[in-house]
Design a protein around this motif. Sequence first.
Motif, PDB file in Angstrom:
ATOM      1  N   HIS A 214       8.320  -5.700  12.829  1.00 13.54           N
ATOM      2  CA  HIS A 214       8.859  -4.374  12.513  1.00 13.54           C
ATOM      3  C   HIS A 214       7.769  -3.315  12.548  1.00 13.54           C
ATOM      4  CE1 HIS A 214      13.112  -5.021  11.480  1.00 13.54           C
ATOM      5  NE2 HIS A 214      12.731  -6.225  11.084  1.00 13.54           N
ATOM      6  N   ILE A 215       6.590  -3.648  12.028  1.00  7.78           N
ATOM      7  CA  ILE A 215       5.492  -2.681  12.028  1.00  7.78           C
ATOM      8  C   ILE A 215       5.064  -2.381  13.462  1.00  7.78           C
ATOM      9  CG2 ILE A 215       3.087  -2.285  11.354  1.00  7.78           C
ATOM     10  CD1 ILE A 215       3.734  -4.095   8.868  1.00  7.78           C
ATOM     11  N   ARG A 244      -4.799  -7.104   0.035  1.00  7.56           N
ATOM     12  CA  ARG A 244      -5.535  -6.011   0.656  1.00  7.56           C
ATOM     13  C   ARG A 244      -6.716  -6.527   1.481  1.00  7.56           C
ATOM     14  NH1 ARG A 244      -7.464  -1.328  -3.232  1.00  7.56           N
ATOM     15  NH2 ARG A 244      -9.043  -2.879  -3.792  1.00  7.56           N
ATOM     16  N   GLN A 245      -7.406  -7.538   0.976  1.00  7.62           N
ATOM     17  CA  GLN A 245      -8.533  -8.124   1.703  1.00  7.62           C
ATOM     18  C   GLN A 245      -8.046  -8.794   2.995  1.00  7.62           C
ATOM     19  OE1 GLN A 245     -10.099 -10.560  -1.482  1.00  7.62           O
ATOM     20  NE2 GLN A 245     -11.783  -9.121  -1.862  1.00  7.62           N
ATOM     21  N   ALA A 246      -6.895  -9.465   2.900  1.00  3.78           N
ATOM     22  CA  ALA A 246      -6.316 -10.080   4.095  1.00  3.78           C
ATOM     23  C   ALA A 246      -5.941  -9.007   5.105  1.00  3.78           C
ATOM     24  CB  ALA A 246      -5.089 -10.920   3.724  1.00  3.78           C
ATOM     25  N   GLY A 247      -5.374  -7.911   4.609  1.00  3.13           N
ATOM     26  CA  GLY A 247      -5.009  -6.800   5.491  1.00  3.13           C
ATOM     27  C   GLY A 247      -6.217  -6.189   6.175  1.00  3.13           C
ATOM     28  N   GLU A 248      -7.333  -6.051   5.438  1.00  3.32           N
ATOM     29  CA  GLU A 248      -8.556  -5.492   6.011  1.00  3.32           C
ATOM     30  C   GLU A 248      -9.108  -6.407   7.105  1.00  3.32           C
ATOM     31  OE1 GLU A 248     -10.971  -5.016   2.572  1.00  3.32           O
ATOM     32  OE2 GLU A 248     -10.045  -3.106   1.972  1.00  3.32           O
ATOM     33  N   PHE A 258      -1.495  -3.217   8.086  1.00  2.00           N
ATOM     34  CA  PHE A 258      -0.344  -3.304   7.197  1.00  2.00           C
ATOM     35  C   PHE A 258      -0.296  -2.055   6.310  1.00  2.00           C
ATOM     36  CE2 PHE A 258      -0.934  -7.885   7.934  1.00  2.00           C
ATOM     37  CZ  PHE A 258       0.379  -8.282   8.154  1.00  2.00           C
ATOM     38  N   PRO A 259       0.852  -1.385   6.196  1.00  2.00           N
ATOM     39  CA  PRO A 259       0.968  -0.269   5.249  1.00  2.00           C
ATOM     40  C   PRO A 259       0.892  -0.785   3.821  1.00  2.00           C
ATOM     41  CG  PRO A 259       3.097  -0.775   6.219  1.00  2.00           C
ATOM     42  CD  PRO A 259       2.095  -1.604   6.955  1.00  2.00           C
ATOM     43  N   GLU A 260       0.551   0.091   2.902  1.00  2.00           N
ATOM     44  CA  GLU A 260       0.352  -0.314   1.509  1.00  2.00           C
ATOM     45  C   GLU A 260       1.618  -0.912   0.899  1.00  2.00           C
ATOM     46  OE1 GLU A 260      -2.438   1.393  -1.971  1.00  2.00           O
ATOM     47  OE2 GLU A 260      -0.850   2.750  -1.295  1.00  2.00           O
ATOM     48  N   LYS A 261       2.776  -0.392   1.292  1.00  2.00           N
ATOM     49  CA  LYS A 261       4.034  -0.947   0.775  1.00  2.00           C
ATOM     50  C   LYS A 261       4.181  -2.416   1.154  1.00  2.00           C
ATOM     51  CE  LYS A 261       6.693   3.375   0.735  1.00  2.00           C
ATOM     52  NZ  LYS A 261       7.863   4.095   1.276  1.00  2.00           N
ATOM     53  N   GLU A 262       3.794  -2.736   2.384  1.00  2.00           N
ATOM     54  CA  GLU A 262       3.901  -4.118   2.836  1.00  2.00           C
ATOM     55  C   GLU A 262       2.908  -5.013   2.105  1.00  2.00           C
ATOM     56  OE1 GLU A 262       4.966  -7.517   4.173  1.00  2.00           O
ATOM     57  OE2 GLU A 262       6.117  -5.692   4.573  1.00  2.00           O
ATOM     58  N   LEU A 263       1.719  -4.488   1.811  1.00  2.00           N
ATOM     59  CA  LEU A 263       0.725  -5.262   1.063  1.00  2.00           C
ATOM     60  C   LEU A 263       1.259  -5.600  -0.333  1.00  2.00           C
ATOM     61  CD1 LEU A 263      -2.612  -3.458   2.012  1.00  2.00           C
ATOM     62  CD2 LEU A 263      -1.703  -5.607   2.930  1.00  2.00           C
TER      63      LEU A 263
END
Length: 280
Positions: A214-215, A244-248, A258-263
């Motif tokens: 979706h993203i 957040r670390q995984a997203g980074e 990943f947007p913050e909502k998804e995190l």
Amino acid sequence: MKIKRILNNNALVVKDQDGEKILLGSGIAFEKRKNDIVDKSKIEKTFVMKNSSESQQFEEILETLPEDHIQVSEDIISHAEKELDIKINERIHVAFSDHLSFAIERLSKGMVIKNPLLNEIKVLYTKEFQIGLWAKALIKEKLNIDIPEDEVGNIALHLHTARTSAGSMTQTLDITTMIRDIIGMIEAKLDISIVEDTISYERLVTHLRFAIQHIKAGETFYELDSEMMALIKKKFKKAFLCARQAGEFIKSEYGFEFPEKELCYIAMHIQRYYNRSVSL
């Protein structure tokens, strides 16, 4: 229709008012020559490739690969179309036949096939994996080669990618690899073991797949207000930091953000695992 070129006993090229076509059928070219009339009762599959490059690649595959390998790959494709109730992209006849033949050749020489994405594939592409298990039995029956589950996973990936809307093999591998990396980071950061073949694991993997898809498509499918996001960050502080670390990491490795909502949603999944591991 007259024969223009014979590729093997079970494949030939014809030309009619619609252009060149590749015909497949058991024994369709046996004892035939150029300009002979095709026995229409023996035609099992007809291919009209979209461009000359694809046609040449397919003809090369049919001319060079063992005929029993080609027949098995075509049987698998036909079974997949029936089970998935779809028309699979014709490009699979080149890519899949070539892949399967090479895998069979390696296995026959005692080489080992490993698939690091196997656990994720089982969850993400369940129907395709079941077809892969059917293919495993067929290959054993027809070729007396016992393929491992790792190769079953490879077959599932090819079948999924061949769906018209599934994107390229590269895109499929990227999404699956991203999910594997995220799960690996969660395990490392929280010092927990995420057990496969559980409902929680399937929920996490499935959620990540749909989120990434979706993203990538620029779609918004979750709505969290700022109050709820703040609550998640405070109540699940360690899980959110892990997300957040995984997203980074994913952003640095794949250029995907990943947007913050998804995190926050990912953090809730992580917290579920963390609670379970602590209670054990």
